[in-house]
Enzyme design. Structure first.
Site, mmCIF file in Angstrom:
data_model
loop_
_atom_site.group_PDB
_atom_site.id
_atom_site.type_symbol
_atom_site.label_atom_id
_atom_site.label_comp_id
_atom_site.label_asym_id
_atom_site.label_seq_id
_atom_site.Cartn_x
_atom_site.Cartn_y
_atom_site.Cartn_z
ATOM 1 C CE1 TYR A 162 -46.921 -55.842 -66.094
ATOM 2 C CE2 TYR A 162 -46.666 -57.699 -67.625
ATOM 3 C CZ TYR A 162 -46.756 -56.331 -67.372
ATOM 4 O OH TYR A 162 -46.853 -55.489 -68.391
ATOM 5 C CG ASP A 217 -51.666 -64.118 -67.585
ATOM 6 O OD1 ASP A 217 -51.373 -64.591 -68.475
ATOM 7 O OD2 ASP A 217 -51.555 -62.881 -67.234
ATOM 8 C CE LYS A 269 -44.049 -62.474 -71.967
ATOM 9 N NZ LYS A 269 -44.763 -62.234 -70.959
HETATM 10 C C1 LIG Z 1 -45.702 -61.132 -70.404
HETATM 11 C C2 LIG Z 1 -46.822 -61.094 -69.833
HETATM 12 C C3 LIG Z 1 -47.980 -60.597 -69.934
HETATM 13 C C4 LIG Z 1 -48.361 -59.291 -70.889
HETATM 14 O O1 LIG Z 1 -48.029 -59.771 -72.215
HETATM 15 P P1 LIG Z 1 -47.301 -58.646 -73.264
HETATM 16 O O2 LIG Z 1 -47.295 -59.436 -74.590
HETATM 17 O O3 LIG Z 1 -46.178 -58.043 -72.926
HETATM 18 O O4 LIG Z 1 -48.677 -57.605 -73.332
HETATM 19 C C5 LIG Z 1 -49.338 -61.044 -69.593
HETATM 20 N N1 LIG Z 1 -49.286 -61.877 -68.632
HETATM 21 C C6 LIG Z 1 -48.237 -62.558 -68.023
HETATM 22 C C7 LIG Z 1 -48.382 -63.794 -67.192
HETATM 23 C C8 LIG Z 1 -47.034 -62.291 -68.745
HETATM 24 O O5 LIG Z 1 -45.799 -62.779 -68.513
#
Ligand SMILES: *Cc1c(COP(=O)(O)O)cnc(C)c1O
Length: 422
Positions: A143, A238, A266
């Site tokens: 994701y 990511d 995060k």
């Molecule tokens: C949570 C997440 C996102 C998106 O971050 P948001 O702050 O919710 O937009 C993108 N990549 C990864 C791997 C994530 O866990």
């Protein structure tokens, strides 16, 4: 307040789609009414009916130190007293950037944004601007937030073009994203053989943690690194979840693989909305105003968020990572007392699944998820708040102590008995 959660949820349903501000919070997967929370501390939080839970969701990752950590709150308050936003540079951006560079030396240049979604969207634009190519590869089961080009699933057969995985995403966007399975070297080799010179970027969660925890073989990630280098393709890690969680330098450090760009979110906001993308300075040189790739943000580098992020990162010592590793092992062992449950783990990331050895998204069995959904309700009754979906990982924090573990072990005992009856 006997039915406070239900009353709040009924009202929320009149305001918000599904009654929520983000879909998985709606409890659709596990059933029942979502809990509305009014306060949190350490590893626990309390709902609007006064029920307390040990939290294993931890706001989906930012709270590596726990809820409402005094030093983080104090730092945010101090910043707040000096103004909530300036719309101009401020010293706290420099301080947080300096801290990040000591933890992740390959981040030569970076830019702050306000979410992980934004970080990914911007990193992809930077990669495209730098390479002057359009096509990107992502992996099924990873994701990357909800920008159009990332809401894409694999097309049929060995198709090069992805298909939108959400209504509202134009086919044209999906066409530019090729989706590959994880844990499939052959598919990776074939894709590069066919598309290599067209590929602007490959984006991957080096520790895929958004469709369960699909830990990859190191050989897969190493080969991906080689193929990107050979083809002039920008490798984007990511690390919005894994960054600062699995090691000071995230998965890149843990695996000794250096991506060209990286995205964070995060943890670096300590609970405030922050994202970041950065990496090689020759690539970041394309970003406006130095270069031709536009990217901006009214609240980017927000001083309160910078302060909360910095206060969080300052507490991430080698001891803390040792402690999280130790905790992770103890909680996973405790969890596996539930018959049939397997808990793959990286540090403080745990994935409870009633099925062993899953490394790619399409191998998760629906029966295993159905069992999780049942377990979720039983655990909730025992005061344990798991993420409300079997495809989400559980998060531990520095605040998960012996008391919480004892509570968890009792809950596991009760729930294990119930599940045996089922
Ligand atoms: C949570 C997440 C996102 C998106 O971050 P948001 O702050 O919710 O937009 C993108 N990549 C990864 C791997 C994530 O866990």
């Amino acid at each position: 307040m006997e039915n406070a959660n239900e009353t709040l949820f009924q009202e929320a349903l009149t305001h918000f789609p599904g009654g929520v501000s983000s879909p998985v919070r709606a409890f659709r997967a596990v059933g029942g009414t979502p809990k509305f929370f009014r306060k949190a501390w350490g590893a626990r939080f309390e709902d609007e009916e006064g029920r307390r839970y040990v939290d294993l969701c931890m706001s989906w990752g930012p709270l590596i130190l726990g809820h409402a950590v005094p030093e983080v709150i104090a730092a945010a308050k101090e910043a707040m007293d000096e103004g909530l936003t300036f719309g101009a540079p401020s010293r706290r951006e420099n301080i947080l950037a300096r801290r990040i560079k000591t933890m992740v030396p390959f981040v030569e240049k970076m830019r702050f944004v306000s979410s992980g979604t934004e970080a990914v969207m911007s990193a992809l634009r930077a990669a495209r601007g730098f390479t002057k190519r359009d096509r990107v590869i992502k992996f099924e089961g990873c994701y990357h937030g909800h920008s159009d080009g990332m809401l894409v699933k694999a097309g049929s057969g060995l198709a090069t073009f992805g298909e939108p995985s959400s209504a509202g995403v134009p086919r044209g966007f999906a066409d530019l994203t090729t989706v590959l399975p994880l844990d499939d070297l052959e598919a990776l080799e074939q894709a590069f053989a066919k598309l290599g010179p067209e590929l602007a970027a490959v984006i991957i969660e080096p520790i895929p943690a958004n469709n369960g925890l699909l830990v990859q073989d190191l050989s897969f990630l190493n080969r991906l690194r080689e193929l990107c280098t050979r083809n002039g393709t920008v490798l984007i890690f990511d690390e919005v979840i894994s960054g600062f969680r699995v090691a000071p330098g995230g998965a890149a450090e843990l695996f000794s693989i250096t991506p060209d760009l990286v995205t964070y979110g995060k943890i670096i906001g300590g609970g405030m909305p922050v994202g970041l993308y950065g990496g090689r300075k020759d690539i970041m040189a394309v970003i406006s105003p130095d270069g031709p790739v536009y990217q901006a943000g009214t609240l980017s580098g927000n001083p309160v968020a910078m302060a909360a992020g910095l206060a969080t990162l300052e507490k991430l010592t080698p001891n803390l990572y040792r402690d999280l590793e130790h905790k992770g092992a103890r909680w996973a062992t405790a969890f596996e007392k539930i018959p049939g449950l397997h808990v793959p783990r990286v540090g403080s990331l745990l994935w409870p699944l009633f099925q062993p050895g899953v490394k790619r998204a399409d191998r998760v069995e629906s029966g295993a998820i159905a069992k999780f959904n049942h377990m979720h309700g039983l655990m909730l009754e025992q005061g344990i708040y798991l993420p409300p979906s079997g495809f989400e990982v559980a998060f531990l924090s520095a605040a998960h102590g012996d008391e919480e573990l004892a509570h968890f072990e009792r809950a596991v005992g009760m729930v294990g008995q119930e599940l045996r009856k089922a």
